[in-house]
Design an enzyme around this catalytic site. Structure first.
Site, PDB file in Angstrom:
ATOM      1  CD  GLU A 131      -2.889  -1.282   2.266  1.00 44.94           C
ATOM      2  OE1 GLU A 131      -4.088  -1.152   2.038  1.00 44.94           O
ATOM      3  OE2 GLU A 131      -2.411  -1.378   3.228  1.00 44.94           O
ATOM      4  CD  GLU A 151      -3.630  -6.380   3.815  1.00 44.18           C
ATOM      5  OE1 GLU A 151      -2.604  -5.748   3.719  1.00 44.18           O
ATOM      6  OE2 GLU A 151      -3.823  -7.212   2.691  1.00 44.18           O
TER       7      GLU A 151
END
Length: 277
Positions: A131, A151
């Protein structure tokens, strides 16, 4: 992941760089190189995972980049052959968050950054590491680099850009595959999909990022800033409105001293002397 225990200091022995001690901390180093600001995450014992102190240090380094007209391009890299393993889970479990209010993960993922930013990725860029790279405008990666939004393996989602930016940077179906399976994305595959601008041999990502940054830094600063702003804001407008907003942003650039200087320098066959006005 471990918490940060690194207290080593770093000295610069080169003649073409300048260590910026005003923003250096035990986990973040900065260097100035001819208008280029290199920000290095330095927590190798934790695979450069981000804890609260590191997030705040990164935010301060970006603020330094944004506040200086003579710094034209920023580069974010990681020490010892790793970009970042993402969130420091041990620190987070102890109540230490790597989220900076109003700026997101690592003080970067939700920040409005006007200066062009390049990620120089070696080794792992996982979870929040991916990210962070997605928050940059361009990515240079070593062939052994690995991206990934893992995730879903842990019952969570990537809320700091993975779900928002990844489908904009690579084909939607490939982004969904990665987000829904949590499987890693090797750099060579990432380059085929257009996520990575340049592939390098291991250990050469920062060198290539510096070359890319230099080619940007040599250009007229007002023009570079206008291009980045229009591209960043494009998604908020329809085609018609985008052209109206673009014209508003670029009008001062076209009327600037630098625009005249660029034409004169071309006609006179000499390098331009930008003044940023």
């Amino acid at each position: 992941m471990t918490t940060d225990t690194d207290t080593n200091t770093h000295t610069n022995t080169g003649t073409d760089t300048d260590t910026d001690t005003d923003t250096d901390t035990p986990t973040v180093r900065t260097e100035e190189r001819d208008g280029i600001f290199v920000i290095t995450i330095d927590r190798p014992e934790a695979r450069n995972a981000i804890d609260g102190a590191t997030a705040r240090a990164l935010a301060a380094a970006v603020d330094r980049l944004e506040s200086r007209d003579d710094l034209r391009v920023g580069i974010i890299s990681g020490a010892d052959g790793v970009f970042s393993a993402g969130m420091d889970l041990k620190a987070f479990a102890a109540g230490d968050t790597p989220i900076v209010e109003g700026r997101g993960f690592a003080g970067i993922t939700r920040a409005q950054i006007k200066t062009p930013l390049i990620a120089a990725v070696e080794g792992y860029a996982l979870g929040g590491g991916t990210e962070m790279a997605l928050a940059c405008d361009m990515i240079v990666a070593a062939r052994n680099a690995t991206f990934g939004q893992t995730e879903v393996h842990y019952g969570i989602v990537p809320p700091e850009g993975g779900m928002v930016r990844l489908p904009e940077r690579i084909p939607r179906n490939i982004a969904l595959e990665l987000l829904l399976t949590g499987e890693p994305l090797p750099a060579e595959r990432a380059e085929r999909f257009g996520l990575v601008n340049y592939l390098t041999e291991p250990g050469q990502a920062l060198k290539r990022a510096l070359e890319l940054a230099t080619s940007i830094a040599h250009n007229a600063p007002l023009a570079v800033a206008a291009v980045k702003r229009v591209v960043d804001e494009r998604r908020a407008f329809s085609d018609r409105d985008a052209f109206v907003e673009q014209d508003r942003i670029v009008a001062p650039v076209l009327a600037s001293h630098d625009a005249q200087e660029g034409a004169h320098a071309f006609a006179e066959r000499r390098p331009p002397h930008w003044q940023g006005r």
